[in-house]
Write a protein that holds these residues in place. Structure first.
Motif, mmCIF file in Angstrom:
data_model
loop_
_atom_site.group_PDB
_atom_site.id
_atom_site.type_symbol
_atom_site.label_atom_id
_atom_site.label_comp_id
_atom_site.label_asym_id
_atom_site.label_seq_id
_atom_site.Cartn_x
_atom_site.Cartn_y
_atom_site.Cartn_z
ATOM 1 N N ASP A 29 36.477 45.170 47.887
ATOM 2 C CA ASP A 29 37.812 45.409 48.415
ATOM 3 C C ASP A 29 38.858 45.085 47.356
ATOM 4 O O ASP A 29 38.762 44.083 46.645
ATOM 5 C CB ASP A 29 38.034 44.540 49.651
ATOM 6 N N ASN A 30 39.866 45.944 47.262
ATOM 7 C CA ASN A 30 40.907 45.810 46.246
ATOM 8 C C ASN A 30 41.532 44.410 46.221
ATOM 9 O O ASN A 30 41.770 43.843 45.161
ATOM 10 C CB ASN A 30 41.996 46.858 46.517
ATOM 11 N N ASP A 31 41.761 43.862 47.398
ATOM 12 C CA ASP A 31 42.432 42.557 47.480
ATOM 13 C C ASP A 31 41.542 41.417 46.998
ATOM 14 O O ASP A 31 42.029 40.317 46.726
ATOM 15 C CB ASP A 31 42.865 42.276 48.931
ATOM 16 N N ASP A 32 40.250 41.673 46.917
ATOM 17 C CA ASP A 32 39.321 40.621 46.493
ATOM 18 C C ASP A 32 39.078 40.624 44.989
ATOM 19 O O ASP A 32 38.325 39.798 44.476
ATOM 20 C CB ASP A 32 37.978 40.785 47.219
ATOM 21 N N ILE A 33 39.711 41.547 44.302
ATOM 22 C CA ILE A 33 39.476 41.652 42.863
ATOM 23 C C ILE A 33 40.426 40.748 42.090
ATOM 24 O O ILE A 33 41.607 40.642 42.413
ATOM 25 C CB ILE A 33 39.637 43.107 42.404
ATOM 26 N N ILE A 34 39.880 40.084 41.084
ATOM 27 C CA ILE A 34 40.684 39.210 40.230
ATOM 28 C C ILE A 34 40.588 39.731 38.807
ATOM 29 O O ILE A 34 39.511 39.741 38.211
ATOM 30 C CB ILE A 34 40.176 37.755 40.318
ATOM 31 N N LYS A 35 41.717 40.169 38.278
ATOM 32 C CA LYS A 35 41.716 40.744 36.942
ATOM 33 C C LYS A 35 42.298 39.742 35.947
ATOM 34 O O LYS A 35 43.494 39.477 35.942
ATOM 35 C CB LYS A 35 42.532 42.036 36.930
ATOM 36 N N LEU A 36 41.415 39.183 35.150
ATOM 37 C CA LEU A 36 41.839 38.208 34.142
ATOM 38 C C LEU A 36 41.450 38.739 32.762
ATOM 39 O O LEU A 36 40.921 38.016 31.926
ATOM 40 C CB LEU A 36 41.187 36.850 34.425
ATOM 41 N N ALA A 37 41.716 40.022 32.564
ATOM 42 C CA ALA A 37 41.199 40.683 31.365
ATOM 43 C C ALA A 37 42.271 41.204 30.421
ATOM 44 O O ALA A 37 41.983 41.449 29.256
ATOM 45 C CB ALA A 37 40.295 41.841 31.773
ATOM 46 N N SER A 38 43.485 41.397 30.898
ATOM 47 C CA SER A 38 44.460 42.112 30.062
ATOM 48 C C SER A 38 45.673 41.274 29.691
ATOM 49 O O SER A 38 46.643 41.800 29.146
ATOM 50 C CB SER A 38 44.916 43.390 30.765
ATOM 51 N N ASN A 39 45.619 39.969 29.992
ATOM 52 C CA ASN A 39 46.705 39.061 29.615
ATOM 53 C C ASN A 39 48.060 39.491 30.169
ATOM 54 O O ASN A 39 49.104 39.310 29.539
ATOM 55 C CB ASN A 39 46.774 38.883 28.102
ATOM 56 N N GLU A 40 48.006 40.094 31.356
ATOM 57 C CA GLU A 40 49.253 40.360 32.066
ATOM 58 C C GLU A 40 49.807 39.030 32.570
ATOM 59 O O GLU A 40 49.087 38.038 32.654
ATOM 60 C CB GLU A 40 48.956 41.293 33.255
ATOM 61 N N ASN A 41 51.079 39.023 32.903
ATOM 62 C CA ASN A 41 51.655 37.838 33.521
ATOM 63 C C ASN A 41 51.167 37.799 34.973
ATOM 64 O O ASN A 41 51.512 38.682 35.758
ATOM 65 C CB ASN A 41 53.189 37.912 33.463
ATOM 66 N N PRO A 42 50.352 36.778 35.340
ATOM 67 C CA PRO A 42 49.750 36.803 36.677
ATOM 68 C C PRO A 42 50.782 36.609 37.787
ATOM 69 O O PRO A 42 50.481 36.862 38.954
ATOM 70 C CB PRO A 42 48.762 35.634 36.637
ATOM 71 N N TYR A 43 51.975 36.174 37.401
ATOM 72 C CA TYR A 43 53.036 36.012 38.398
ATOM 73 C C TYR A 43 53.851 37.298 38.547
ATOM 74 O O TYR A 43 54.902 37.314 39.174
ATOM 75 C CB TYR A 43 53.917 34.808 38.029
ATOM 76 N N GLY A 44 53.351 38.365 37.949
ATOM 77 C CA GLY A 44 54.007 39.661 38.080
ATOM 78 C C GLY A 44 55.239 39.752 37.202
ATOM 79 O O GLY A 44 55.263 39.218 36.089
ATOM 80 N N CYS A 45 56.247 40.444 37.691
ATOM 81 C CA CYS A 45 57.502 40.519 36.947
ATOM 82 C C CYS A 45 58.577 39.818 37.756
ATOM 83 O O CYS A 45 58.395 39.520 38.939
ATOM 84 C CB CYS A 45 57.883 41.974 36.654
ATOM 85 N N SER A 46 59.689 39.571 37.130
ATOM 86 C CA SER A 46 60.838 38.946 37.806
ATOM 87 C C SER A 46 61.258 39.788 39.012
ATOM 88 O O SER A 46 61.213 41.023 38.963
ATOM 89 C CB SER A 46 61.989 38.864 36.801
ATOM 90 N N SER A 47 61.679 39.126 40.075
ATOM 91 C CA SER A 47 62.161 39.883 41.240
ATOM 92 C C SER A 47 63.420 40.674 40.858
ATOM 93 O O SER A 47 63.713 41.704 41.458
ATOM 94 C CB SER A 47 62.442 38.940 42.407
ATOM 95 N N LYS A 48 64.119 40.212 39.839
ATOM 96 C CA LYS A 48 65.299 40.973 39.372
ATOM 97 C C LYS A 48 64.867 42.299 38.752
ATOM 98 O O LYS A 48 65.580 43.288 38.832
ATOM 99 C CB LYS A 48 66.089 40.142 38.356
ATOM 100 N N VAL A 49 63.701 42.288 38.135
ATOM 101 C CA VAL A 49 63.175 43.531 37.560
ATOM 102 C C VAL A 49 62.790 44.503 38.668
ATOM 103 O O VAL A 49 63.192 45.668 38.657
ATOM 104 C CB VAL A 49 61.950 43.249 36.655
ATOM 105 N N SER A 50 62.025 44.026 39.645
ATOM 106 C CA SER A 50 61.585 44.971 40.681
ATOM 107 C C SER A 50 62.780 45.496 41.484
ATOM 108 O O SER A 50 62.825 46.669 41.847
ATOM 109 C CB SER A 50 60.486 44.391 41.569
ATOM 110 N N LYS A 51 63.780 44.629 41.671
ATOM 111 C CA LYS A 51 64.994 45.115 42.369
ATOM 112 C C LYS A 51 65.726 46.167 41.539
ATOM 113 O O LYS A 51 66.191 47.169 42.078
ATOM 114 C CB LYS A 51 65.930 43.941 42.676
#
Lengths: 365, 365
Positions: A29-51
């Motif tokens: 299941d998609n929600d059960d996947i943990i991707k620790l492979a690409s050095n993305e920021n695991p906290y996502g992007c700033s909420s100011k960015v998504s807004k």
């Protein structure tokens, strides 16, 4: 059909397995996947960015401002350099590509660390320029200098902190090294993870303006893909004296950064707090990975980034381990393709890390 | 610092003036500006696209799926070709670049129309390959064949409909021409505006699958920047037999399309209705521009696109006219840089067109 003979020597870059394909293969299941492979920021992007992205979504039809006026203005202020000393790329990757195409020639090789960011040699191959590497795992500037003196490279790539190993170059030593290099050799200082190093230890912190003020032959690279949390938007930059920037501009494809990527990067720059908090949490969490390694008798490389590289003992095989993790929906980077029996693991969120370390312990027990 | 000597012969591409800069220069309110210079879809993008972008905005941190599985699957279905016969670029520009780098060599020139899309010669200059052009304004395939036989080009670019002139090549003649070209010469059919031509007249309609089925030496180019309304997202594609696609892949930079661009293009493909309505309105509105030209004694080129090229009489100067329009906040493309005394005007919304034509009439009276 006959193609450019250079193509024969090019291997196609293999990206980290997209989450969606893993799901398909193992029925996880998609929600059960943990991707620790690409050095993305695991906290996502700033909420100011998504807004900002949401607000500007209906501008997707409009060509980007190819002068990148707003982003360059904000970024040059942030870096304490001039706008004319900046070039924006589709990721710092693209600035690497422009630099190689603008500077490399077939008679002089490109010099880089034994193990370092894969794109340097990929773009070198695309222009048919040879690559010379040091033999040390971490950047050894004495060895770099010996090879420089012997091989007269057109470009020297220094990746600090280095990907995929996580170590960094001491700032003072870096500057002394650059000063010894003749002014017709381009020294590229790739600081894709520099925000992490700067937060961890000022002795490993390098600022673009510091290099540009001192040196006419340095190109500093930065990115929005890591600490700024914009891995998906493809925005990076090169900072250098105008002579270098103007040369790179000639190899820049027009409209190389999307309208929404410009919006995202400009918004990200304005939320330094998000970035700093991400970095703080990163190093807190990294301690768990260091402890895990120690507890299990692994070596690891001290990391100045958002990932850690575990050097596995002989009885553990990085390919077997990464495969076993994949079947549990956990994706890490196996470094076998770099001839290392090692795993590069992105430091995730506390929840992701807990799940990963638990699963890892199970595999080792 | 010495750079690649190729740089000496490269001019930096000048993009259409960004709206923001015009505002700054003349103090015109942003809402009062009419940009008819870049052939964007004046109706914006599909609401399904902007909704998808809003929904996925917080995925900006995640690297794109570099296999582009979803988009390639949807696009290959749409085009009736195989996924393996597709390569996605950051705009079709990038596919042009990859094709030139993969195929061009310094001994054979690249053949193109006298006046055509500027990027062909820009990317040719970046690899130092010479360019040969026909002399006719519109594509004259007899002249193309003569030059082909004489010059043995590595690549022939056919832009249909052609930018910046708007004319198109008859499908039957196109196919007969391609058939006469040897299989070691790459024929690129650039269909950036093809959706418009196909809607206007089936005799000028070319489908990717039609070319790929017949020919092993054709690369068809399409884009999401025009009729699909995604000019800001930089998504285009090349469609060809696998041999060609595999060669282009070797010159592709990884992660060349952003996460949100993949989302946008996939959503755009699913809203054919938006595109078809845009095209319908485009040709309805174009009649006003044709009438205006006739009423004022101009020539114009019959257009199969979302723009019209007015060939101005001697007593009117395209630079003076475009400057005068700019001061009114109206941006069109002056074709003086193509050595034409002509204006290329994007067909806008009814309101934009009315304002433009009114202003234009004022300048002529």
């Amino acid at each position: 059909m006959q193609f450019n003979p250079i193509l024969d020597s090019i291997n196609v870059y293999e990206a980290g397995k997209p989450i969606e394909l893993v799901v398909r293969e193992f029925g996880i299941d998609n929600d059960d996947i943990i991707k620790l492979a690409s050095n993305e920021n695991p906290y996502g992007c700033s909420s100011k960015v998504s807004k900002a992205l949401q607000k500007h979504a209906d501008e997707a039809y409009r060509y980007p401002d190819d002068s990148m006026y707003e982003l360059k203005k904000n970024l040059s202020d942030h870096l304490s350099i001039k706008s004319s000393q900046l070039i924006i790329g589709a990721g710092s990757d693209q600035v690497i590509e422009m630099a190689i195409r603008a500077k490399a020639d077939s008679d002089r090789p490109i010099l880089m660390n034994s193990i370092t960011f894969a794109m340097y040699s990929i773009y070198a191959a695309q222009v048919g320029t040879p690559v010379v590497r040091t033999s040390s795992l971490e950047h050894n500037l004495d060895e770099f200098y010996e090879l420089y003196a012997d091989q007269k490279p057109s470009i020297i790539f220094l990746c600090t902190p280095n990907n995929p190993t996580g170590d960094a170059i001491n700032t003072k030593e870096l500057i002394e090294f650059i000063d010894k290099i003749d002014r017709n050799t381009l020294v590229v200082v790739d600081g894709a993870y520099m925000e992490y190093a700067s937060a961890k230890d000022e002795n490993y912190s390098v600022a673009a303006h510091q290099l540009i003020e001192k040196f006419e032959h340095v190109l500093y690279l930065g990115t929005f893909s890591k600490s700024y949390g914009l891995g998906g938007m493809r925005v990076g930059y090169g900072a250098a004296r105008e002579e270098i920037i103007e040369a790179l501009y000639k190899m820049r494809p027009p409209f190389n950064v999307t309208t929404l990527s410009l919006v995202a990067a400009t918004a990200a720059l304005k939320d330094g707090e998000f970035m700093h908090k991400s970095i703080e949490k990163n190093f807190e969490q990294m301690e768990l990975f260091e402890k895990f390694a120690k507890d299990n008798g692994f070596e690891y490389i001290e990391s100045y980034t958002n990932f850690i590289t575990w050097l596995l003992p002989e009885h553990l095989d990085s390919s077997e381990l990464s495969d076993a993790l994949l079947r549990q929906g956990i994706i890490v980077r196996n470094l076998k393709s770099y001839s290392m029996n090692a795993l590069r693991i992105t430091i995730g969120t506390p929840k992701q890390n807990q799940k990963f370390l638990k699963q890892m312990q199970r595999l080792l027990d």
